[in-house]
Design a protein around this motif. Structure first.
Motif, PDB file in Angstrom:
ATOM      1  N   MET A   1     -32.129  42.492 -92.369  1.00 43.68           N
ATOM      2  CA  MET A   1     -30.830  41.961 -92.447  1.00 43.68           C
ATOM      3  C   MET A   1     -30.807  40.538 -93.238  1.00 43.68           C
ATOM      4  O   MET A   1     -30.333  40.336 -94.181  1.00 43.68           O
ATOM      5  CB  MET A   1     -29.958  41.750 -91.381  1.00 43.68           C
ATOM      6  N   GLY A   2     -31.734  39.805 -92.801  1.00 49.65           N
ATOM      7  CA  GLY A   2     -32.027  38.360 -93.377  1.00 49.65           C
ATOM      8  C   GLY A   2     -32.359  38.437 -94.889  1.00 49.65           C
ATOM      9  O   GLY A   2     -32.108  37.820 -95.764  1.00 49.65           O
ATOM     10  N   TYR A   3     -33.362  39.525 -94.957  1.00 48.94           N
ATOM     11  CA  TYR A   3     -33.911  39.798 -96.550  1.00 48.94           C
ATOM     12  C   TYR A   3     -32.684  39.927 -97.295  1.00 48.94           C
ATOM     13  O   TYR A   3     -32.668  39.444 -98.495  1.00 48.94           O
ATOM     14  CB  TYR A   3     -34.931  40.830 -96.357  1.00 48.94           C
ATOM     15  N   PHE A   4     -31.875  40.879 -97.197  1.00 45.76           N
ATOM     16  CA  PHE A   4     -30.659  41.162 -98.113  1.00 45.76           C
ATOM     17  C   PHE A   4     -29.812  39.974 -98.205  1.00 45.76           C
ATOM     18  O   PHE A   4     -29.359  39.914 -99.276  1.00 45.76           O
ATOM     19  CB  PHE A   4     -30.007  42.235 -97.691  1.00 45.76           C
ATOM     20  N   ARG A   5     -29.578  39.038 -97.087  1.00 44.95           N
ATOM     21  CA  ARG A   5     -28.820  37.829 -97.353  1.00 44.95           C
ATOM     22  C   ARG A   5     -29.527  36.852 -98.368  1.00 44.95           C
ATOM     23  O   ARG A   5     -28.811  36.470 -99.130  1.00 44.95           O
ATOM     24  CB  ARG A   5     -28.547  37.144 -95.904  1.00 44.95           C
ATOM     25  N   ILE A   6     -30.998  36.896 -98.226  1.00 46.39           N
ATOM     26  CA  ILE A   6     -31.649  35.810 -99.450  1.00 46.39           C
ATOM     27  C   ILE A   6     -31.415  36.574-100.586  1.00 46.39           C
ATOM     28  O   ILE A   6     -31.138  35.692-101.464  1.00 46.39           O
ATOM     29  CB  ILE A   6     -33.039  35.793 -98.834  1.00 46.39           C
ATOM     30  N   MET A   7     -31.491  37.965-100.666  1.00 41.66           N
ATOM     31  CA  MET A   7     -31.436  38.483-102.100  1.00 41.66           C
ATOM     32  C   MET A   7     -30.006  38.329-102.752  1.00 41.66           C
ATOM     33  O   MET A   7     -29.958  38.367-103.867  1.00 41.66           O
ATOM     34  CB  MET A   7     -31.818  39.891-102.282  1.00 41.66           C
ATOM     35  N   ALA A   8     -28.858  38.426-101.907  1.00 40.89           N
ATOM     36  CA  ALA A   8     -27.639  38.260-102.072  1.00 40.89           C
ATOM     37  C   ALA A   8     -27.243  36.842-102.625  1.00 40.89           C
ATOM     38  O   ALA A   8     -26.560  36.402-103.418  1.00 40.89           O
ATOM     39  CB  ALA A   8     -26.782  38.773-101.084  1.00 40.89           C
ATOM     40  N   ALA A   9     -28.180  35.966-102.157  1.00 43.45           N
ATOM     41  CA  ALA A   9     -27.893  34.395-102.568  1.00 43.45           C
ATOM     42  C   ALA A   9     -28.400  34.207-103.765  1.00 43.45           C
ATOM     43  O   ALA A   9     -28.000  33.075-104.568  1.00 43.45           O
ATOM     44  CB  ALA A   9     -28.485  33.649-101.445  1.00 43.45           C
ATOM     45  N   ILE A  10     -29.157  34.970-104.376  1.00 42.30           N
ATOM     46  CA  ILE A  10     -29.940  34.453-105.786  1.00 42.30           C
ATOM     47  C   ILE A  10     -29.112  34.499-106.800  1.00 42.30           C
ATOM     48  O   ILE A  10     -28.879  33.494-107.483  1.00 42.30           O
ATOM     49  CB  ILE A  10     -31.174  35.604-105.924  1.00 42.30           C
ATOM     50  N   PRO A  11     -28.245  35.622-107.156  1.00 44.99           N
ATOM     51  CA  PRO A  11     -27.291  35.331-108.139  1.00 44.99           C
ATOM     52  C   PRO A  11     -26.158  34.066-107.882  1.00 44.99           C
ATOM     53  O   PRO A  11     -26.073  33.479-108.898  1.00 44.99           O
ATOM     54  CB  PRO A  11     -26.442  36.766-108.116  1.00 44.99           C
ATOM     55  N   GLY A  12     -25.989  33.815-106.625  1.00 45.07           N
ATOM     56  CA  GLY A  12     -25.191  32.826-106.464  1.00 45.07           C
ATOM     57  C   GLY A  12     -25.632  31.448-106.915  1.00 45.07           C
ATOM     58  O   GLY A  12     -24.883  30.557-107.232  1.00 45.07           O
ATOM     59  N   PHE A  13     -27.045  31.489-106.680  1.00 42.55           N
ATOM     60  CA  PHE A  13     -27.635  30.246-107.016  1.00 42.55           C
ATOM     61  C   PHE A  13     -27.506  29.902-108.487  1.00 42.55           C
ATOM     62  O   PHE A  13     -27.233  28.587-108.847  1.00 42.55           O
ATOM     63  CB  PHE A  13     -29.145  30.098-106.519  1.00 42.55           C
ATOM     64  N   PHE A  14     -27.987  30.853-109.390  1.00 42.14           N
ATOM     65  CA  PHE A  14     -27.883  31.021-110.668  1.00 42.14           C
ATOM     66  C   PHE A  14     -26.351  30.555-111.447  1.00 42.14           C
ATOM     67  O   PHE A  14     -26.187  29.801-112.378  1.00 42.14           O
ATOM     68  CB  PHE A  14     -28.496  32.083-111.482  1.00 42.14           C
ATOM     69  N   LEU A  15     -25.372  31.334-110.884  1.00 40.15           N
ATOM     70  CA  LEU A  15     -24.011  31.034-111.125  1.00 40.15           C
ATOM     71  C   LEU A  15     -23.519  29.683-110.921  1.00 40.15           C
ATOM     72  O   LEU A  15     -22.988  28.836-111.695  1.00 40.15           O
ATOM     73  CB  LEU A  15     -23.385  32.056-110.457  1.00 40.15           C
ATOM     74  N   SER A  16     -24.008  29.259-109.602  1.00 42.18           N
ATOM     75  CA  SER A  16     -23.548  27.741-109.377  1.00 42.18           C
ATOM     76  C   SER A  16     -24.221  26.701-110.281  1.00 42.18           C
ATOM     77  O   SER A  16     -23.532  25.867-110.348  1.00 42.18           O
ATOM     78  CB  SER A  16     -23.816  27.566-107.883  1.00 42.18           C
ATOM     79  N   SER A  17     -25.521  26.875-110.451  1.00 43.19           N
ATOM     80  CA  SER A  17     -26.128  26.097-111.698  1.00 43.19           C
ATOM     81  C   SER A  17     -25.559  26.058-112.774  1.00 43.19           C
ATOM     82  O   SER A  17     -25.262  25.078-113.363  1.00 43.19           O
ATOM     83  CB  SER A  17     -27.607  26.593-111.877  1.00 43.19           C
ATOM     84  N   PHE A  18     -25.023  27.223-113.329  1.00 43.70           N
ATOM     85  CA  PHE A  18     -24.430  27.324-114.405  1.00 43.70           C
ATOM     86  C   PHE A  18     -23.235  26.822-114.610  1.00 43.70           C
ATOM     87  O   PHE A  18     -22.973  26.092-115.495  1.00 43.70           O
ATOM     88  CB  PHE A  18     -24.435  28.742-114.984  1.00 43.70           C
TER      89      PHE A  18
END
Length: 63
Positions: A1-18
Motif C-alpha cells: 500500500m505504501g508503494y502506491f502512495r509514493i507513486m501517487a505523490a510523484i505527479p503531485g510533486f511535479f505539478l506543485s513545482s510547476f
C-alpha cells in the motif's frame, strides 16, 4: 500500500513545482524579486515536502 502512495505523490510533486514557478513569476516582480526557473522551484518544493512530511505523519497518527 505504501508503494502506491509514493507513486501517487510523484505527479503531485511535479505539478506543485510547476504551479510554484508560475505563481512566483506573477508575484516576484511586484515585490522586487527575481524569477525562478523550474529546477529551482523543484528544489523549493522538495525542501518544503521534506520539512512538512514529518508534521503530517505525526498529525495523522494522533487522529
Amino acid at each position: 500500500m505504501g508503494y502506491f502512495r509514493i507513486m501517487a505523490a510523484i505527479p503531485g510533486f511535479f505539478l506543485s513545482s510547476f504551479f510554484l514557478m508560475l505563481l512566483w513569476g506573477v508575484i516576484a516582480p511586484k515585490v522586487g524579486m527575481v524569477d525562478i526557473n523550474y529546477v529551482t522551484s523543484m528544489l523549493i518544493t522538495i525542501t518544503l515536502w521534506i520539512a512538512i512530511a514529518p508534521l503530517a505523519a505525526v498529525g495523522r497518527k494522533k487522529s
